[in-house]
Motif scaffolding. Structure first.
Motif, PDB file in Angstrom:
ATOM      1  N   SER A   1       0.834  -1.201   0.000  1.00 49.03           N
ATOM      2  CA  SER A   1       0.000   0.000   0.000  1.00 49.03           C
ATOM      3  C   SER A   1       0.871   1.253   0.000  1.00 49.03           C
ATOM      4  CB  SER A   1      -0.906   0.020   1.235  1.00 49.03           C
ATOM      5  OG  SER A   1      -1.540   1.285   1.385  1.00 49.03           O
ATOM      6  N   LEU A   2       0.515   2.225  -0.832  1.00 47.99           N
ATOM      7  CA  LEU A   2       1.278   3.469  -0.881  1.00 47.99           C
ATOM      8  C   LEU A   2       1.093   4.318   0.369  1.00 47.99           C
ATOM      9  CD1 LEU A   2       0.950   4.587  -4.614  1.00 47.99           C
ATOM     10  CD2 LEU A   2       3.017   3.869  -3.415  1.00 47.99           C
ATOM     11  N   ASP A   3       0.183   3.928   1.234  1.00 47.78           N
ATOM     12  CA  ASP A   3       0.055   4.609   2.524  1.00 47.78           C
ATOM     13  C   ASP A   3       1.347   4.518   3.320  1.00 47.78           C
ATOM     14  OD1 ASP A   3      -2.500   5.504   2.117  1.00 47.78           O
ATOM     15  OD2 ASP A   3      -3.460   3.838   3.169  1.00 47.78           O
ATOM     16  N   CYS A   4       2.197   3.565   2.971  1.00 53.59           N
ATOM     17  CA  CYS A   4       3.467   3.396   3.684  1.00 53.59           C
ATOM     18  C   CYS A   4       4.381   4.606   3.524  1.00 53.59           C
ATOM     19  CB  CYS A   4       4.181   2.128   3.215  1.00 53.59           C
ATOM     20  SG  CYS A   4       4.838   2.213   1.527  1.00 53.59           S
TER      21      CYS A   4
ATOM     22  N   PRO B   1       9.893   0.371 -12.823  1.00 57.36           N
ATOM     23  CA  PRO B   1      10.322   0.485 -14.219  1.00 57.36           C
ATOM     24  C   PRO B   1       9.932   1.848 -14.781  1.00 57.36           C
ATOM     25  CG  PRO B   1       9.240  -1.620 -13.830  1.00 57.36           C
ATOM     26  CD  PRO B   1       9.025  -0.802 -12.598  1.00 57.36           C
ATOM     27  N   SER B   2      10.660   2.317 -15.773  1.00 53.74           N
ATOM     28  CA  SER B   2      10.447   3.665 -16.291  1.00 53.74           C
ATOM     29  C   SER B   2       9.010   3.893 -16.764  1.00 53.74           C
ATOM     30  CB  SER B   2      11.424   3.949 -17.434  1.00 53.74           C
ATOM     31  OG  SER B   2      11.245   3.037 -18.505  1.00 53.74           O
ATOM     32  N   TYR B   3       8.397   2.864 -17.370  1.00 54.56           N
ATOM     33  CA  TYR B   3       7.054   3.051 -17.908  1.00 54.56           C
ATOM     34  C   TYR B   3       5.995   3.220 -16.812  1.00 54.56           C
ATOM     35  CZ  TYR B   3       6.558  -1.963 -16.896  1.00 54.56           C
ATOM     36  OH  TYR B   3       6.517  -3.181 -16.270  1.00 54.56           O
ATOM     37  N   ALA B   4       6.343   2.874 -15.578  1.00 54.88           N
ATOM     38  CA  ALA B   4       5.382   2.978 -14.475  1.00 54.88           C
ATOM     39  C   ALA B   4       5.618   4.204 -13.604  1.00 54.88           C
ATOM     40  CB  ALA B   4       5.450   1.721 -13.612  1.00 54.88           C
ATOM     41  N   VAL B   5       6.593   5.037 -13.934  1.00 59.15           N
ATOM     42  CA  VAL B   5       6.942   6.163 -13.072  1.00 59.15           C
ATOM     43  C   VAL B   5       5.804   7.172 -12.973  1.00 59.15           C
ATOM     44  CG1 VAL B   5       8.423   8.213 -12.899  1.00 59.15           C
ATOM     45  CG2 VAL B   5       9.441   5.957 -13.253  1.00 59.15           C
ATOM     46  N   ARG B   6       5.216   7.547 -14.111  1.00 56.80           N
ATOM     47  CA  ARG B   6       4.158   8.562 -14.056  1.00 56.80           C
ATOM     48  C   ARG B   6       2.959   8.067 -13.244  1.00 56.80           C
ATOM     49  NH1 ARG B   6       2.775  13.313 -16.353  1.00 56.80           N
ATOM     50  NH2 ARG B   6       4.461  13.284 -17.904  1.00 56.80           N
ATOM     51  N   GLN B   7       2.529   6.870 -13.501  1.00 56.14           N
ATOM     52  CA  GLN B   7       1.377   6.329 -12.783  1.00 56.14           C
ATOM     53  C   GLN B   7       1.647   6.258 -11.281  1.00 56.14           C
ATOM     54  OE1 GLN B   7       0.287   2.356 -13.905  1.00 56.14           O
ATOM     55  NE2 GLN B   7      -1.466   2.261 -12.525  1.00 56.14           N
TER      56      GLN B   7
ATOM     57  N   HIS C   1       1.729   9.730  -9.791  1.00 56.51           N
ATOM     58  CA  HIS C   1       0.361  10.264  -9.718  1.00 56.51           C
ATOM     59  C   HIS C   1      -0.363   9.727  -8.480  1.00 56.51           C
ATOM     60  CE1 HIS C   1      -3.447  11.867 -11.196  1.00 56.51           C
ATOM     61  NE2 HIS C   1      -3.998  10.694 -10.909  1.00 56.51           N
ATOM     62  N   GLN C   2      -0.216   8.437  -8.234  1.00 59.96           N
ATOM     63  CA  GLN C   2      -0.846   7.826  -7.062  1.00 59.96           C
ATOM     64  C   GLN C   2      -0.206   8.309  -5.762  1.00 59.96           C
ATOM     65  OE1 GLN C   2      -0.196   3.725  -8.156  1.00 59.96           O
ATOM     66  NE2 GLN C   2      -2.243   3.509  -9.027  1.00 59.96           N
ATOM     67  N   LEU C   3       1.061   8.641  -5.854  1.00 60.58           N
ATOM     68  CA  LEU C   3       1.817   9.055  -4.682  1.00 60.58           C
ATOM     69  C   LEU C   3       1.476  10.474  -4.236  1.00 60.58           C
ATOM     70  CD1 LEU C   3       4.223   8.188  -2.821  1.00 60.58           C
ATOM     71  CD2 LEU C   3       5.749   9.161  -4.565  1.00 60.58           C
ATOM     72  N   ALA C   4       1.012  11.283  -5.163  1.00 57.63           N
ATOM     73  CA  ALA C   4       0.848  12.718  -4.919  1.00 57.63           C
ATOM     74  C   ALA C   4       0.022  13.029  -3.677  1.00 57.63           C
ATOM     75  CB  ALA C   4       0.231  13.383  -6.141  1.00 57.63           C
ATOM     76  N   GLY C   5      -1.008  12.245  -3.401  1.00 55.52           N
ATOM     77  CA  GLY C   5      -1.860  12.525  -2.259  1.00 55.52           C
ATOM     78  C   GLY C   5      -1.353  11.985  -0.943  1.00 55.52           C
TER      79      GLY C   5
ATOM     80  N   GLU D   1       3.801  15.466 -11.904  1.00 54.00           N
ATOM     81  CA  GLU D   1       2.728  14.783 -11.175  1.00 54.00           C
ATOM     82  C   GLU D   1       2.600  15.253  -9.720  1.00 54.00           C
ATOM     83  OE1 GLU D   1       0.374  12.802 -12.254  1.00 54.00           O
ATOM     84  OE2 GLU D   1       1.132  12.856 -14.314  1.00 54.00           O
ATOM     85  N   LEU D   2       3.723  15.542  -9.079  1.00 52.97           N
ATOM     86  CA  LEU D   2       3.686  15.900  -7.665  1.00 52.97           C
ATOM     87  C   LEU D   2       3.394  17.371  -7.425  1.00 52.97           C
ATOM     88  CD1 LEU D   2       6.677  13.883  -6.122  1.00 52.97           C
ATOM     89  CD2 LEU D   2       4.262  13.225  -6.306  1.00 52.97           C
ATOM     90  N   GLY D   3       3.797  18.217  -8.368  1.00 52.23           N
ATOM     91  CA  GLY D   3       3.618  19.649  -8.170  1.00 52.23           C
ATOM     92  C   GLY D   3       4.735  20.232  -7.320  1.00 52.23           C
ATOM     93  N   GLU D   4       4.514  21.469  -6.845  1.00 52.30           N
ATOM     94  CA  GLU D   4       5.530  22.187  -6.093  1.00 52.30           C
ATOM     95  C   GLU D   4       5.705  21.605  -4.685  1.00 52.30           C
ATOM     96  OE1 GLU D   4       7.413  24.650  -7.227  1.00 52.30           O
ATOM     97  OE2 GLU D   4       6.477  24.647  -9.213  1.00 52.30           O
ATOM     98  N   GLY D   5       6.877  21.864  -4.112  1.00 52.62           N
ATOM     99  CA  GLY D   5       7.088  21.552  -2.706  1.00 52.62           C
ATOM    100  C   GLY D   5       7.788  20.250  -2.404  1.00 52.62           C
ATOM    101  N   PHE D   6       8.286  19.559  -3.462  1.00 53.70           N
ATOM    102  CA  PHE D   6       8.959  18.278  -3.249  1.00 53.70           C
ATOM    103  C   PHE D   6      10.306  18.296  -3.979  1.00 53.70           C
ATOM    104  CE2 PHE D   6       4.386  17.501  -3.142  1.00 53.70           C
ATOM    105  CZ  PHE D   6       4.249  16.919  -1.887  1.00 53.70           C
ATOM    106  N   PRO D   7      11.414  18.476  -3.252  1.00 52.71           N
ATOM    107  CA  PRO D   7      12.726  18.423  -3.905  1.00 52.71           C
ATOM    108  C   PRO D   7      12.927  17.058  -4.562  1.00 52.71           C
ATOM    109  CG  PRO D   7      12.900  19.249  -1.651  1.00 52.71           C
ATOM    110  CD  PRO D   7      11.509  18.716  -1.808  1.00 52.71           C
ATOM    111  N   ILE D   8      13.466  17.075  -5.788  1.00 55.88           N
ATOM    112  CA  ILE D   8      13.612  15.839  -6.548  1.00 55.88           C
ATOM    113  C   ILE D   8      15.084  15.611  -6.892  1.00 55.88           C
ATOM    114  CG2 ILE D   8      12.967  14.613  -8.659  1.00 55.88           C
ATOM    115  CD1 ILE D   8      10.344  16.170  -8.593  1.00 55.88           C
ATOM    116  N   VAL D   9      15.518  14.363  -6.703  1.00 56.58           N
ATOM    117  CA  VAL D   9      16.911  13.972  -6.925  1.00 56.58           C
ATOM    118  C   VAL D   9      16.940  12.780  -7.869  1.00 56.58           C
ATOM    119  CG1 VAL D   9      19.011  13.094  -5.807  1.00 56.58           C
ATOM    120  CG2 VAL D   9      17.551  14.751  -4.603  1.00 56.58           C
TER     121      VAL D   9
END
Length: 333
Positions: free
Chosen positions: A62-65, A77-83, A86-90, A120-128
């Motif tokens: 569960s992504l609640d983790c 995998p790269s093809y699943a990154v956007r999906q 997107h699910q992670l954003a909330g 997908e995440l929007g502002e406020g999340f530093p990305i590395v």
């Protein structure tokens, strides 16, 4: 620090083990809850044979983790990154550092994976982006490895450096996230070409030519997209290229070997039995090359073999008999 690694393949699992070794609280997420439960029960990951998973490693389906984690690592995998993003954003707390360890370029948009995540995440999340010459099989066994932590946010890059670095793993930082991601993604294209060369029975001369001229192509496209030329002489350029083109662990090389021996593309993909990122990266790189007006003859040759059913031997003959060139493109200008 509380961390989550999303993706229970070999690479995600190996990185989760490094984080755990460094004293972090780690949960490893699988998109398949049954897989997560099986790994928790057996303490094994079938994709890392002979490696026992630490009992302290928490498994989840569960992504609640990811809630209240300081760092979340995307290892899908790269093809699943956007999906997945997107699910992670909330789920994420603002300020959570998100680390991309997948390698690829999105076909539909031409975006690097960190740009996909940011979208997908929007502002406020530093990305590395965390990349470099590394095989999961070796990282999981504590074999010395060096990677690059790249971000436009220096503090985030250095946080990830501190989080992963230990006596087995050395991390360098870089502000050139574009160059790092392009090198990491496109080396897979050249690796399958090197494997194809091996499969056809060619020797070291051919592989050296493919690797050297392939790196030139990668750098040419990377610079056109805003990357720094010197990045491609580093770990995520020539370093990543060496390890992927020569190792027995490389799925892209194994896939290329099968093609060179005459195995049809779809059958070769099935025989490898895991995601072959170079297959997708080839189409994406050729799309970007045409869009940017950048010459990439080796990438085009790979595209013809993979997507136009060309014979590899015919294609390599065409590569060898192209019009004459200077090795250094600015020569005598």
């Amino acid at each position: 620090m509380k961390t989550a690694v999303l993706g229970s393949g070999s690479w995600g699992t190996a990185l989760a083990m490094v984080l755990l070794e460094n004293g972090n609280e780690v949960v490893l997420w699988s998109h398949n809850p049954d897989r997560a439960a099986e790994m928790a029960k057996t303490g094994l990951n079938p994709r890392l044979p002979g490696v026992s998973l630490p009992a302290r490693l928490v498994h989840s389906g569960s992504l609640d983790c990811t809630r209240h984690c300081g760092v979340v690592v995307l290892a899908t995998p790269s093809y699943a990154v956007r999906q997945t993003a997107h699910q992670l954003a909330g789920c994420l707390t603002p300020g959570t550092v998100v680390v991309s360890v997948s390698k690829g370029i999105e076909r539909e948009s031409g975006l690097t994976l960190t740009d996909v995540i940011a979208e997908e995440l929007g502002e406020g999340f530093p990305i590395v982006a965390l990349c470099g010459p590394s095989h999961a099989e070796e990282v999981a066994r504590g074999i010395p490895t060096a990677l690059v932590s790249a971000s436009r946010n220096q503090a985030a890059a250095e946080l990830i450096q501190d989080l992963f670095m230990n006596r087995h793993m050395r991390i360098y930082t870089s502000p050139d996230i574009v160059g790092v991601e392009i090198g990491a993604a496109l080396k897979n294209v050249i690796a399958l070409c090197a494997g194809c060369s091996d499969g056809m029975g060619f020797g070291d001369n051919t592989k050296a030519a493919l690797m050297t001229r392939g790196l030139t192509e990668i750098a040419r496209l990377g610079v056109s997209m805003g990357g720094r030329e010197e990045t491609f002489a580093g770990l995520t350029g020539v370093g990543d290229l060496i390890v992927t083109c020569t190792s027995v662990h490389s799925r892209n090389r194994r896939f290329g070997i099968l093609l060179g021996r005459g195995v049809p593309v779809e059958q070769a993909l099935k025989q490898v039995g895991a995601v072959v990122e170079g297959y997708y990266a080839t189409a994406n790189a050729w799309f970007l090359a045409r869009k940017a007006g950048v010459e990439m003859p080796i990438t085009h040759a790979a595209y013809q073999v993979l997507y136009e059913s060309r014979d590899p031997r015919e294609v390599i003959t065409e590569l060898m008999t192209r019009a004459k060139k200077h090795e250094i493109e600015e020569s005598w200008v």
